[in-house]
Write a protein that holds these residues in place. Structure first.
Motif, PDB file in Angstrom:
ATOM      1  N   LEU A  48       0.853  -1.193   0.000  1.00  0.00           N
ATOM      2  CA  LEU A  48       0.000   0.000   0.000  1.00  0.00           C
ATOM      3  C   LEU A  48       0.888   1.241   0.000  1.00  0.00           C
ATOM      4  N   THR A  49       1.864   1.242   0.871  1.00  0.00           N
ATOM      5  CA  THR A  49       2.696   2.429   1.025  1.00  0.00           C
ATOM      6  C   THR A  49       4.061   2.065   1.607  1.00  0.00           C
ATOM      7  N   ASP A  50       5.000   2.981   1.415  1.00  0.00           N
ATOM      8  CA  ASP A  50       6.318   2.871   2.055  1.00  0.00           C
ATOM      9  C   ASP A  50       6.363   3.800   3.259  1.00  0.00           C
ATOM     10  N   HIS A  97       4.386  15.375  14.264  1.00  0.00           N
ATOM     11  CA  HIS A  97       4.079  13.940  14.376  1.00  0.00           C
ATOM     12  C   HIS A  97       4.330  13.204  13.077  1.00  0.00           C
ATOM     13  N   GLN A  98       4.140  13.866  11.936  1.00  0.00           N
ATOM     14  CA  GLN A  98       4.511  13.292  10.638  1.00  0.00           C
ATOM     15  C   GLN A  98       4.556  14.415   9.625  1.00  0.00           C
ATOM     16  N   GLY A  99       4.702  14.087   8.342  1.00  0.00           N
ATOM     17  CA  GLY A  99       4.921  15.106   7.327  1.00  0.00           C
ATOM     18  C   GLY A  99       3.824  16.161   7.248  1.00  0.00           C
ATOM     19  N   ARG A 100       2.573  15.705   7.271  1.00  0.00           N
ATOM     20  CA  ARG A 100       1.484  16.669   7.081  1.00  0.00           C
ATOM     21  C   ARG A 100       1.374  17.664   8.229  1.00  0.00           C
ATOM     22  N   GLY A 101       1.907  17.319   9.396  1.00  0.00           N
ATOM     23  CA  GLY A 101       1.949  18.269  10.508  1.00  0.00           C
ATOM     24  C   GLY A 101       2.856  19.447  10.141  1.00  0.00           C
ATOM     25  N   ALA A 102       3.973  19.146   9.498  1.00  0.00           N
ATOM     26  CA  ALA A 102       4.907  20.186   9.058  1.00  0.00           C
ATOM     27  C   ALA A 102       4.299  20.984   7.899  1.00  0.00           C
ATOM     28  N   GLU A 103       3.574  20.285   7.006  1.00  0.00           N
ATOM     29  CA  GLU A 103       2.926  20.978   5.876  1.00  0.00           C
ATOM     30  C   GLU A 103       1.886  21.970   6.397  1.00  0.00           C
ATOM     31  N   HIS A 104       1.180  21.561   7.411  1.00  0.00           N
ATOM     32  CA  HIS A 104       0.182  22.436   8.024  1.00  0.00           C
ATOM     33  C   HIS A 104       0.845  23.711   8.537  1.00  0.00           C
ATOM     34  N   VAL A 184       9.533  12.901  -6.793  1.00  0.00           N
ATOM     35  CA  VAL A 184       8.130  13.258  -6.970  1.00  0.00           C
ATOM     36  C   VAL A 184       7.272  11.993  -6.931  1.00  0.00           C
ATOM     37  N   ASN A 185       6.568  11.858  -5.842  1.00  0.00           N
ATOM     38  CA  ASN A 185       5.760  10.680  -5.571  1.00  0.00           C
ATOM     39  C   ASN A 185       4.749  10.413  -6.690  1.00  0.00           C
ATOM     40  N   MET A 186       3.889  11.396  -6.965  1.00  0.00           N
ATOM     41  CA  MET A 186       2.769  11.174  -7.883  1.00  0.00           C
ATOM     42  C   MET A 186       3.206  10.999  -9.340  1.00  0.00           C
ATOM     43  N   LEU A 213      11.447  22.680   0.347  1.00  0.00           N
ATOM     44  CA  LEU A 213      11.625  21.326  -0.178  1.00  0.00           C
ATOM     45  C   LEU A 213      10.739  20.339   0.577  1.00  0.00           C
ATOM     46  N   ASP A 214      10.089  19.444  -0.148  1.00  0.00           N
ATOM     47  CA  ASP A 214       9.501  18.268   0.503  1.00  0.00           C
ATOM     48  C   ASP A 214      10.596  17.213   0.458  1.00  0.00           C
ATOM     49  N   ALA A 215      11.283  17.053   1.588  1.00  0.00           N
ATOM     50  CA  ALA A 215      12.480  16.205   1.646  1.00  0.00           C
ATOM     51  C   ALA A 215      12.166  14.759   2.018  1.00  0.00           C
ATOM     52  N   THR A 216      10.887  14.408   1.940  1.00  0.00           N
ATOM     53  CA  THR A 216      10.443  13.076   2.346  1.00  0.00           C
ATOM     54  C   THR A 216      11.284  11.935   1.759  1.00  0.00           C
ATOM     55  N   ARG A 217      11.599  12.034   0.462  1.00  0.00           N
ATOM     56  CA  ARG A 217      12.397  10.982  -0.186  1.00  0.00           C
ATOM     57  C   ARG A 217      13.632  11.574  -0.853  1.00  0.00           C
ATOM     58  N   ALA A 218      14.212  12.590  -0.215  1.00  0.00           N
ATOM     59  CA  ALA A 218      15.368  13.281  -0.811  1.00  0.00           C
ATOM     60  C   ALA A 218      16.615  12.405  -0.825  1.00  0.00           C
ATOM     61  N   MET A 253       9.256  17.331   6.196  1.00  0.00           N
ATOM     62  CA  MET A 253       9.768  15.969   6.127  1.00  0.00           C
ATOM     63  C   MET A 253       8.792  14.989   6.743  1.00  0.00           C
ATOM     64  N   SER A 254       8.500  13.944   5.995  1.00  0.00           N
ATOM     65  CA  SER A 254       7.832  12.792   6.581  1.00  0.00           C
ATOM     66  C   SER A 254       8.913  11.767   6.859  1.00  0.00           C
ATOM     67  N   GLY A 255       9.302  11.636   8.105  1.00  0.00           N
ATOM     68  CA  GLY A 255      10.356  10.695   8.484  1.00  0.00           C
ATOM     69  C   GLY A 255       9.956   9.243   8.244  1.00  0.00           C
ATOM     70  N   LYS A 256       8.657   9.039   7.984  1.00  0.00           N
ATOM     71  CA  LYS A 256       8.119   7.694   7.783  1.00  0.00           C
ATOM     72  C   LYS A 256       8.602   7.041   6.488  1.00  0.00           C
ATOM     73  N   LYS A 257       9.324   7.800   5.663  1.00  0.00           N
ATOM     74  CA  LYS A 257       9.864   7.234   4.423  1.00  0.00           C
ATOM     75  C   LYS A 257      11.383   7.089   4.560  1.00  0.00           C
ATOM     76  N   ASP A 258      12.132   8.036   3.977  1.00  0.00           N
ATOM     77  CA  ASP A 258      13.598   7.951   3.999  1.00  0.00           C
ATOM     78  C   ASP A 258      14.189   7.638   5.373  1.00  0.00           C
ATOM     79  N   VAL A 403      -1.562   2.704 -10.540  1.00  0.00           N
ATOM     80  CA  VAL A 403      -1.626   1.884  -9.324  1.00  0.00           C
ATOM     81  C   VAL A 403      -0.204   1.784  -8.808  1.00  0.00           C
ATOM     82  N   ARG A 404      -0.028   2.089  -7.526  1.00  0.00           N
ATOM     83  CA  ARG A 404       1.314   2.108  -6.964  1.00  0.00           C
ATOM     84  C   ARG A 404       1.576   0.840  -6.160  1.00  0.00           C
ATOM     85  N   LEU A 405       2.638   0.148  -6.533  1.00  0.00           N
ATOM     86  CA  LEU A 405       3.137  -0.997  -5.758  1.00  0.00           C
ATOM     87  C   LEU A 405       4.333  -0.439  -4.988  1.00  0.00           C
TER      88      LEU A 405
HETATM   89  N1  F0G Z   1       5.018  14.423   1.030  1.00  0.00           N
HETATM   90  C1  F0G Z   1       5.161  13.315   0.295  1.00  0.00           C
HETATM   91  C2  F0G Z   1       5.943  13.361  -0.977  1.00  0.00           C
HETATM   92  C3  F0G Z   1       4.563  12.120   0.721  1.00  0.00           C
HETATM   93  O1  F0G Z   1       4.702  11.021  -0.014  1.00  0.00           O
HETATM   94  C4  F0G Z   1       3.826  12.111   1.936  1.00  0.00           C
HETATM   95  C5  F0G Z   1       3.158  10.910   2.392  1.00  0.00           C
HETATM   96  C6  F0G Z   1       3.719  13.302   2.655  1.00  0.00           C
HETATM   97  C7  F0G Z   1       4.340  14.440   2.178  1.00  0.00           C
HETATM   98  C8  F0G Z   1       2.923  13.396   3.932  1.00  0.00           C
HETATM   99  O2  F0G Z   1       3.604  12.791   4.958  1.00  0.00           O
HETATM  100  O3  F0G Z   1       2.120  10.873   5.584  1.00  0.00           O
HETATM  101  O4  F0G Z   1       3.948  11.661   7.090  1.00  0.00           O
HETATM  102  O5  F0G Z   1       1.903  13.022   6.783  1.00  0.00           O
HETATM  103  N2  F0G Z   1       2.977   9.920   1.647  1.00  0.00           N
HETATM  104  C9  F0G Z   1       2.393   8.660   2.019  1.00  0.00           C
HETATM  105  C10 F0G Z   1       2.307   7.799   0.801  1.00  0.00           C
HETATM  106  C11 F0G Z   1       1.120   8.744   2.781  1.00  0.00           C
HETATM  107  O6  F0G Z   1       1.756   6.687   0.910  1.00  0.00           O
HETATM  108  O7  F0G Z   1       2.816   8.170  -0.265  1.00  0.00           O
HETATM  109  P1  F0G Z   1       2.846  12.036   6.172  1.00  0.00           P
END
Ligand code: F0G
Length: 456
Positions: A48-50, A97-104, A184-186, A213-218, A253-258, A403-405
């Motif tokens: 579903l997701t990384d 708490h995660q990336g979207r908290g920082a985006e907010h 770029v995720n999308m 920068l969205d450094a999530t996967r930098a 940054m969403s630390g939940k990735k990189d 569809v993302r694998l």
């Molecule tokens: N930016 C990017 C490029 C992301 O891929 C995500 C999350 C976020 C920001 C938001 O971070 O989830 O920690 O609040 N992407 C996940 C995904 C949900 O499945 O691609 P988050």
């Protein structure tokens, strides 16, 4: 040698469960044909997701025991701050708490109603926060990014002409920052070149516009630069990452990735004034500025993840495993987005299911069919994810219907990838039997998470 293997060995295992075809069809119908609504225990291989699905190392787990759970001034915060400065190079850190908290936080601080935020393709939560702050996102990615068959090596690049004409059209004072994502995720996990970020910096500097920068996967982006961009072959991933960030003014940054953790994120900036505002706002929405909604142990795990993420053998294996799956699918003739990206293989649902019109949700249909076939869970990244235009209320019709694998980090072996490839190939053989879905429930925000469907 040609053969390559995981640069780690397995110390703890989590058994997987496999349901029968009939059971999976039942679960799918209960979940409204939305893979987000399946229960994890009903999934066999979860792609579903990384995000937050990574396996932590023994070094990270050991760090969890050193969590300083003080409300204020936890030592883990200072360690994370020092590592962020060392690897990303920004001055100030605000954990979230995660990336979207920082985006907010950054959207609230920098965007005024009526502003325009150019970016290299939207991301769901990023754009949502920009819109909630009164801004309008404008896509300024190069055209190649919208073409799943284009083999441009840096499909995440910003189109400088698109960016400059937007600035000239609306005026620099209405552009608070450029929202730059790497990778770029999308678009399929596609990288941005160093040359491009440097050019974005030069252009925005002329107009006095920031780059966030969205450094999530930098780190994954840095790997592609090392692999593809002249002049970077002999630099370390850490050097490339830091140079890349140096052309920007801050990051979410969403630390939940990189960063190889299950939860965590941050905002980092160089401007003291913005930092002061963020540090003040974070206490309203997340928690005190030295924990931002995280436990001390989570901060420690993320700080240690930063050190592991830039290790050359780790990141090389990470990206090559994604490529391994993609190449298997290509051998079966399955249409995928090329070049194969950093975190996922994206199936091109428009070419996979050309007989299903976009408003019958081909990618959603395909994700459901793959789960029914094998219990492999994937994610729709097409018309459902794109949502509705806030002005007209119509569906947005993205060019990419995917569809993302998505491959979690350090979790599955290449044998799992073989099973996934076989299943997708089997669905491809039978693709004419699929006929699309109808949406029967649609939530207001980020509808893809909770929407429900019925087969047509
Ligand atoms: N930016 C990017 C490029 C992301 O891929 C995500 C999350 C976020 C920001 C938001 O971070 O989830 O920690 O609040 N992407 C996940 C995904 C949900 O499945 O691609 P988050």
């Amino acid at each position: 040698r040609k053969a390559w293997a995981e640069p780690y060995r397995i110390k703890m295992v989590e058994p997987l469960r496999m349901l029968s075809r009939e059971e999976r069809e039942q679960k799918l119908s209960e979940a409204g044909y939305n893979t987000f609504l399946l229960r994890s225990e009903d999934v066999y291989i979860d792609l579903l997701t990384d995000s937050g699905t990574n396996a932590m190392s023994d070094y990270q787990w050991a760090g969890m025991m050193l969590g300083d759970e003080a409300y204020a001034g936890s030592r883990n915060f200072y360690y994370l701050e020092a590592n962020m400065q060392k690897y990303y190079g920004y001055k100030y850190l605000v954990p979230t708490h995660q990336g979207r908290g920082a985006e907010h936080l950054i959207s609230r601080i920098l965007i005024k109603p009526g502003d325009f935020i150019p970016g290299n393709m939207y991301f769901t939560t990023t754009r949502q926060h920009q819109e909630l702050a009164g801004g309008t996102f404008v896509d300024v990615i190069i055209d190649e990014a919208h073409d799943p068959a284009s083999t441009h090596p840096f499909k995440g690049n910003v189109d400088l002409d698109k960016l400059e004409s937007l600035i000239k059209k609306v005026g620099a004072e209405k552009v608070p920052y450029v929202s730059l994502a790497a990778t770029v995720n999308m678009a399929g996990g596609q990288p941005v070149s160093m040359e491009n970020v440097r050019a974005v910096r030069e252009l925005t500097a002329r107009y006095g516009i920031r780059v966030i920068l969205d450094a999530t996967r930098a780190v994954e982006n840095a790997f592609f630069i090392k692999e593809r961009e002249p002049g970077y072959q002999h630099k370390t991933i850490a050097e490339i990452l830091k140079e890349f960030c140096s052309y920007t003014d801050g990051c979410t940054m969403s630390g939940k990735k990189d960063l190889l953790v299950n939860i965590g994120g941050f905002l980092a900036v160089n401007d003291e004034e913005i930092f002061q505002q963020a540090r003040n706002l974070v206490v309203v929405y997340e928690g005190l500025h030295t924990y931002g909604g995280l436990a001390g142990r989570d901060l420690e795990a993320m700080a240690r993840g930063m050190e592991e993420a830039v290790q050359e053998d780790y990141i090389r294996h990470r990206v090559l495993q994604v490529r391994y799956l993609g190449e298997k699918l290509q051998q079966h003739g399955v249409p995928i987005v090329v070049p194969i990206g950093g975190h996922a293989v994206f199936l091109d649902a428009k070419r996979f299911l050309p007989h299903i019109p976009q408003d019958r949700f081909p990618a959603q249909t395909l994700a459901a069919a793959i789960y029914a076939d094998s219990g492999v869970r994937s994610m729709e990244r097409g018309i459902v994810s794109a949502g509705r235009d806030p002005k007209t209320g119509d569906h947005r019709y993205p060019k990419l219907e995917l569809v993302r694998l998505t491959i979690p980090r350090r979790v599955y072996t290449n044998a799992h990838m073989d099973v996934v490839a076989e299943s997708v190939a089997a669905v491809y053989q039978e693709r004419e039997k699929l006929s699309g879905l109808r949406m029967v429930y649609e939530p207001t925000y980020l509808r893809f998470f909770q929407a429900r469907f019925e087969p047509l």
